[in-house]
Structure formats: C-alpha cells, structure tokens
Scaffold this motif. Structure first.
Motif: not given
Length: 829
Positions: A585-595
């Motif tokens: 997900n980081i590689k896909a461009g999402y810099k901050q998230f919760g899963l």
C-alpha cells in the motif's frame, strides 16, 4: 468424460437410442450430468469411401509418387499418392474432390481436397493415411483398410462413424460414480433415465473366472500394502506377436481421444474406456530378466529408488506412493503409469496382464505430488470396485489372444479385505427402506412397484415386502451404502422435474442477529468512521510469514495438500497478514492509513476443544496504523488512540498495562510474537479481564516486511468484549463552546504516560456536568536531565450549563495539578 453413442449402442438395447440427439443431450443434462460438448460425427467422413486399387504404377516424373487407378464403385478414377508400395487389390480410403480430410474436419482451418495436376498426371482426390483419416498418428503411408466392404461403401458405415456422436459429460458429475467413467456405465444410466431396462454383458460379472493355464509360464504376486491395494489380479499370456490393432479398434479409441499404439495396449485401453477399470501390461521376459523370476511385489518405494516412466520422465517416488516392483527394481507407479523398463514393444512375446484395485486417496495425493495425470488416474481416483477385476481381465485376455495370438499362462488373484474374502453380490450390504420414507424425502407419490422398477432398470436387486424394499446395489456401485443414497437414485432416475414443486409448509419465526455478529458490525462501523480500511486476507499463510513474525510454525495446523506454497498453514494471528499488506500500500502511494480485519485464528497448542471435539477457534480484531511521515509522532500512541476510540464508542472500560514480558499462555505467546515487549501493553477490559495487546512491532519484523518507521497496532479477542459492550445512549450536542488548554507536567522518569493520564482524568470527576477529553501531545526529555521528563497533554473542557471563563478554567487546571502532585511529584511547566 467422453462417450460415443455408437460404442454404447454395441452393449445396449437399441430402443434407448430412438431419441433425437438433441433431445438425448437435454435429458442427459437434466438427469445425469452437465454436457460440456457434443461432436456430431455423422458428417466427419462425408465424401470418404472404400476404394479398390485396380492398377498401380510409378509416376513417370516423380520418384516418390505412385499413380493408382481406383474402383470407387460406380467408376474408376486416377489418384496420385506419396506411397509407391500399394498393391493391386488393396482397399484404401478415398477422399473425393470437394471433401474435407477427416483429420481437419471441425477445425479452424479445414483442408479441402480438390482435383489437381501433379507433374503431368491428374489426381482426382487423395488416398488417406491413418492420420488423415483420423484413425492414428501414422502419416508415413497410405492406410490399407482391413475390410471386405465393396468399393464405393461409405467409410463411415464400415468403421462405425455413421450416426455417431461424442458426448462430453463433465467429470464432476461422476466424482463419486466410478462406473460412470466407462461406456457401459453411462449407457446403463441413459437407459435408466428413459425408464428402460439395461442388462450388462454376461461376461461383466462378479463371479467371472480366469481361464485355465495352457502355457507353463507362471506369475507370483506379493502384496506388502494390502490396506491400500485390496485386490491385485494378474494373468500371463505367452506366444503373442505385437502388431497394429484392427482399424475398428483404432477408430474406437481415436474417437474417444486415446492414441492407438499396438494390439495389447489398445485392448487394455478399450476395456478401460468400456468398463472404467484400467488394465496394465508388463513385458513378461523383461520382468523375469530384472528379478530373476516372474514375480511382482506391490509395495512402497525404498529410500533413493527412482523410476523412468513411459512418458520419459524420471521421478523419485514419494515414500507413500503405491508401487509395483520386480525384486529391487520399480516397474510401475501403481494405478497411474508404467515404467519404461517393462514396456510392451515390438519385441514382446509374452505379457503379464494386470487388473488391480488401488486406494483412491493415495492415487490423488501421488498424482498431485508428482504431477501425473493419466486416464488411469482419472478412474482410480474415483474408487473402482475390486469385484470387477477378474471380469475385465477374463474378457480382455481372450481378445488379446484373438488379435495377437498366444496362449493363457498361469494367473494370480491376491485379495485382502477386512474379512479376508470378497463379497460377490455387492460392495455394500443391502439397504432397507420403505415407500413412505422415499416419498417423504422426495415429495413424490411413488408406489413400491414404481421404485423397484426404476432401480431394477439400472441393475439393482430389489425385493418387495409390502411397502418395504430391500435394495442390493450391483457390485460396481461403491457409492450406495445408506437409504439416502437409494433415494438419490430414485429421484434422479424418476427425474427431479417430475416431482411436485410445492415447498413444505413450515412456520417461520424471525431470528435475532447473534450478539457476536452485531458486535462485529459495530466494530466495523466504528473503525471505518475513524478512517480505517477493512481487509479480508487468507486464513492460510506461508511458513515464511510465521517465521518473520516470530511465531512457531509447529503451533500452526499444517495443510497436508496445500494448493500453493503460500497457503501451507492456518494462521496463528491476524496481525502478520495485515503487516504483509502495509508495504504494497505504501508503494501504491498511500502514505498514511489504518488497516483492520475481523477473523478467526487457530492455535494447535491450545488443548481446549469445543463441543464437537474440534480445536477451539478464536475470533479477533486486528488493527495496524502505518505512516511514512517520521514526524507523525510515536506510533504506539496512534494505535492506542484507535483502540481507545473503538472501546470508548462501545462503552467498554479498559486499562493498558506495560508488557515487559511475553505472556505465559500458548495463545498469548503466538499472538504477541510480532510485538516489541518494551513498547507494547496488555489490554484489560471491564473488571480486569485480559483481552489482547497494543503496541509497536519488533525491529526484525519491521525490517523483514519493510514497514515504515511509524507503524503500530493492536489485536484484541473480540469475544472478550461481548459482555462489556454497552448500547450507546443518545447524548445531545452541548450548546456551550469548548475550551482547549495545553498542560505540560514535569514528572519523574519512572512515571508512565497511562498512569499520569488517569490521574488527570480522576482530578475532574467531581463535576458530573463537565465533559473532558485528554489527548497526548508530546513527551520530552531535556538534555542533561536524567531523572525527569516532560509530558504535554491537550485538555478539552466543555460544560453542560455555561460557558467556562478563563479564571474558572485556570482554577480547574490548578486544582488538577495539586491533586496529581499529591499522588506523584508533578511540576507544571
């Protein structure tokens, strides 16, 4: 499963084939199995005729061509062929101009024959080789026909293609029906679904006997794995001569997708597709040379043994594989494929013909392990009846002698069943049921006589005693053991479309949602509102992921026959599955998230079992927060914030205790394994019940899974939250403004954040009309000060009855500091 209409006609009453092909296919699809394809062969040989060679000469201007005058019945035509060895009187297959070669019929690029000049000579059509006629793979010579049919006879009439069709029925229908993998079995079922009686050939009997020996050649069988191979039957045939099979046999095999090879192999394949019982032939003299005597041993392979298969592939068999050996040499992968060292070829003069029964579960495992997928595997993996071995062997052997010559040698029939004998009548004992029992399950109104007729049509033995029936399945039906199996047969043979369509009357009562499902839905809503995203990952994980997470794969249930190396073990917790998704997900461009994920985990070490005697399942909620922003703050507090929001919204009181050591119980050790003990906490809910963990992850886990610097999460046993959750009551929005104040307290280094936050919250308990939230802002250690640290909180104050003044707010904060200081030294900075 491919079946030929004409092949089935050879062994059945012609009345069952009166239906037009389209209607027959529809009936098969409705009552037998889904039809995947129908190939109508009635036009495949249009324009192909039997012809007699009248004259033969070499082409005057081409060394490799022959010029032939053909009697085609009504006239004589000239044809040029790339074969100069044909003789006057030979019968050949003539493909007339304008016709399509049978081998290319129905393909994307059909080859259409024309009349053409070839170096000054005109060829009217062509003479077909075995390959061009669709009989074999041989294209080196023109195929000489073995028929007495007069010239001009349609080729399709001579070799049973006229009116034929290949019906391909999906294999899944016959998964539990080994008899359905033979032409006889499908013909029987087609008769049954039309309400017609079917009678198997006399030779297809459980009481068949092997022929008496006419040759002194002997055979000895030793079975070391009788539980896997309940019956192994073998017969010697001496003095044979290997040659090509007659064209009727080649044609039959070719239309069913099997390549003709020679007389012996073709006969074994013919009876395999006819009865569903694979046969295998060994070269007698090769076996005798290998072992010093004609003796076969059925056993598992020894360590280091290898075998080169007929396909040319060399394998080291799995230790559990069923093998046939001669002395210390492996000859065959039992029930699957033979070895090259005992292959029947042009030099063979004596054979050992084998008909055996092999354990279907072992066949499936071996097939998957070694990637061996043969016609024999397809059939033996369905559980063939051991009662048909002698019948098929006793029929195939005389046919081999008729085509290849020779005489019967000695035979051996090694049987191993629990009682030491074979029950001749049936694989299973008779099944007793009543007319009412059948009708109550099917919703039908069948009489006892109707039920008996339906079953007798497919060769069940049925005794009628009033409304009671005693049903004995035929010896090839290994799948009929209980009354429900018989009911399934009755329903299918009768036709489910003939049964009443009225649903049984039942009272329906609204069912409340299970409390656990309701809690899961609430958690999903809460975390989604907080900005987190729900994932559903596989319950199976690779051993590699368990190792990376610090978990013990010995504590995980292993999948014996995993579909993929990535799906080898039941997971021990949800957290590793979520962490594995962070970097993509980081590689896909999402810099901050919760899963987050809500699912089950299974741990072998937990000895507790549920009411069914199965290992206990734990249902957990796992959450991971990740950010590439190094200034986002301590990751632990992000995870704690989400946890607090979730539990607070559920109305569940909780406490977090520093986790300095690994939990002492099995489940806790595995779930806690990815967490860093010094930066994690144990979560207790309600009145102090342990619920799970919150914290950051070990450096080794972060490195292996390429986690960003700010990554933390929690995993909570969701079932522990059930008894503490509260239905949130409606609270009106406060109409008075709120005020925010940042408070920095200098405390001893030993004071932890959670305890200090609790002291602050307790200091405001006195005023029930005051709403307070306390959020962490900063923890700072001044350089040179090794005894103290500064913790900054943001306090949000809002009152139900009035707007708080600056003086009133400051007084509250001063009082709060005094109360905190009374418990632990704290200086407001």
């Amino acid at each position: 499963m491919k079946v030929s209409v004409n092949v089935m006609k050879r062994y059945s009453d012609k009345e069952q084939w009166k239906l037009p092909l389209a209607a027959l296919v529809d009936k098969i699809g409705a009552q037998l199995g889904a039809v995947e394809e129908v190939v109508d062969l009635s036009h495949k040989y249009d324009g192909v005729f039997v012809a007699d060679i009248v004259t033969a000469r070499e082409h005057p201007r081409a060394d490799k061509l022959g010029v032939y005058a053909l009697n085609i019945g009504a006239e004589v035509v000239q044809v040029i062929a790339g074969d100069k060895l044909l003789n006057v009187g030979d019968k050949v297959g003539w493909i007339q101009p304008g016709a399509t070669t049978p081998a290319t019929w129905g393909t994307v690029e059909p080859f259409i024959i024309g009349a053409r000049e070839m170096r000054g000579e005109v060829s009217h059509g062509m003479l077909g080789s075995g390959k061009e006629l669709g009989l074999s793979d041989d294209h080196t010579r023109v195929q000489v026909l073995d028929t007495d049919a007069p010239a001009g006879t349609p080729f399709a009439d001579v070799y049973d293609f006229a009116g034929d069709a290949i019906i391909d029925i999906e294999n899944k229908m016959f998964t539990h029906r080994p008899d359905g993998f033979g032409q006889l079995g499908v013909a029987r079922e087609i008769a049954g679904i039309q309400g017609l009686s079917f009678a198997s050939p006399d030779w297809y009997s459980a009481d068949a006997q092997l022929p008496e020996a006419q040759s002194p050649l002997t055979i000895h069988i030793k079975n070391e794995i009788p539980k896997l191979v309940p019956r192994f039957t073998a017969l010697v045939i001496d003095g044979i001569k290997i040659s090509s099979s007659p064209l009727w046999l080649q044609a039959t095999l070719s239309k069913l997708g099997i390549r003709p090879i020679n007389t012996v192999v073709d006969i074994t394949n013919y009876y395999m597709v006819l009865t569903g019982q694979p046969l295998h032939a060994y070269d007698y003299n090769k076996v005798k040379t290998i072992a010093g005597s004609a003796a076969l041993t059925v056993r598992h392979p020894k360590q280091g043994e290898k075998i080169t298969l007929l396909s040319g592939k060399e394998i080291t068999p799995h230790p559990d594989t069923m093998m046939v050996a001669a002395g210390d040499t492996l000859l065959c992968v039992g029930g699957m494929i033979g070895g090259a060292n005992s292959e029947v070829d042009a030099t063979t003069t004596a054979i050992i013909l084998e008909a055996a029964s092999w354990d279907m579960f072992s066949i499936r495992r071996t097939s998957m392990h070694h990637g061996i997928f043969t016609d024999a595997v397809t059939r033996f993996s369905k559980g063939q009846s051991p009662l048909q071995n002698v019948a098929v062997l006793a029929k195939a052997a005389p046919d081999i002698i008729e085509l290849a010559g020779g005489a019967f040698g000695h035979s051996a029939d090694v049987m191993h069943l629990p009682d030491g004998t074979l029950e001749r009548a049936s694989v299973h004992p008779p099944v007793v049921l009543t007319q009412d029992f059948v009708n109550s399950r099917l919703g039908s109104k069948l009489h006892t006589a109707d039920i008996a007729t339906l079953l007798r049509n497919v060769e069940f033995r049925v005794e009628e005693h009033g409304t009671e029936l005693v049903v004995t399945p035929p010896f090839w039906r290994t799948d009929v053991a209980i009354p429900e199996d018989v009911i399934e047969e009755v329903g299918r043979l009768c036709g489910y479309d003939q049964l009443t369509h009225n649903l049984p009357l039942r009272e329906t009562i609204a069912v409340s949602q299970p409390r656990l499902d309701g809690l899961k839905n609430r958690v999903r809503d809460i975390l989604s509102r907080a900005g987190a995203n729900e994932l559903q990952t596989y319950s199976f994980v690779p051993a590699r992921l368990l190792q990376v997470a610090g978990q013990d794969k010995a504590s995980a249930f292993a999948i014996r026959n995993a579909l993929s190396p990535e799906l080898q073990h039941y997971r021990l917790s949800l957290t590793p599955s979520l962490l594995e998704k962070v970097h993509p997900n980081i590689k896909a461009g999402y810099k901050q998230f919760g899963l987050f994920e809500i699912n089950k985990i299974h741990i072998k070490d937990d000895v507790a079992v549920d009411c069914d005697g199965l290992p206990r399942e734990y249902q957990t909620i796992a959450f991971v927060f990740a950010s590439q922003d190094a200034l986002a703050g301590a990751s632990y507090y992000h995870a704690k914030h989400y946890l607090g929001y979730m539990l607070g919204t559920l109305g569940i009181p909780y406490t977090i205790v520093p986790a300095d050591t690994t939990p002492g119980f099995a489940v806790g050790r595995q779930v806690f394994a990815p967490f860093e003990p010094k930066r994690s906490g144990f979560v207790y809910v309600g009145d102090g019940e342990f619920a799970g963990f919150v914290g950051e992850y070990r450096a080794s886990v972060a490195k292996a899974l390429k986690l960003p610097a700010v990554t933390a999460g929690f995993e909570i046993d969701i079932e522990r939250l059930l008894k503490y959750q509260k239905i949130t009551q409606y609270k009106p929005l406060l109409k008075f403004p709120q005020t925010e104040q940042d408070v920095c307290l200098r405390v001893a280094k030993a004071v932890n954040f959670a305890d200090l936050q609790k002291l602050i919250e307790d200091a405001f308990i006195g005023d029930k009309r005051l709403r307070l939230t306390v959020e962490p802002l900063d923890i700072y250690e001044r350089p040179g000060d090794t005894d103290h640290k500064q913790i900054t909180f943001r306090l949000t104050l809002q009152h139900h009855d009035r707007t708080l003044t600056t003086t009133e707010t400051n007084d509250m904060l001063d009082t709060m500091v005094q109360k905190v200081n009374a418990v632990t030294p704290a200086e407001r900075i």
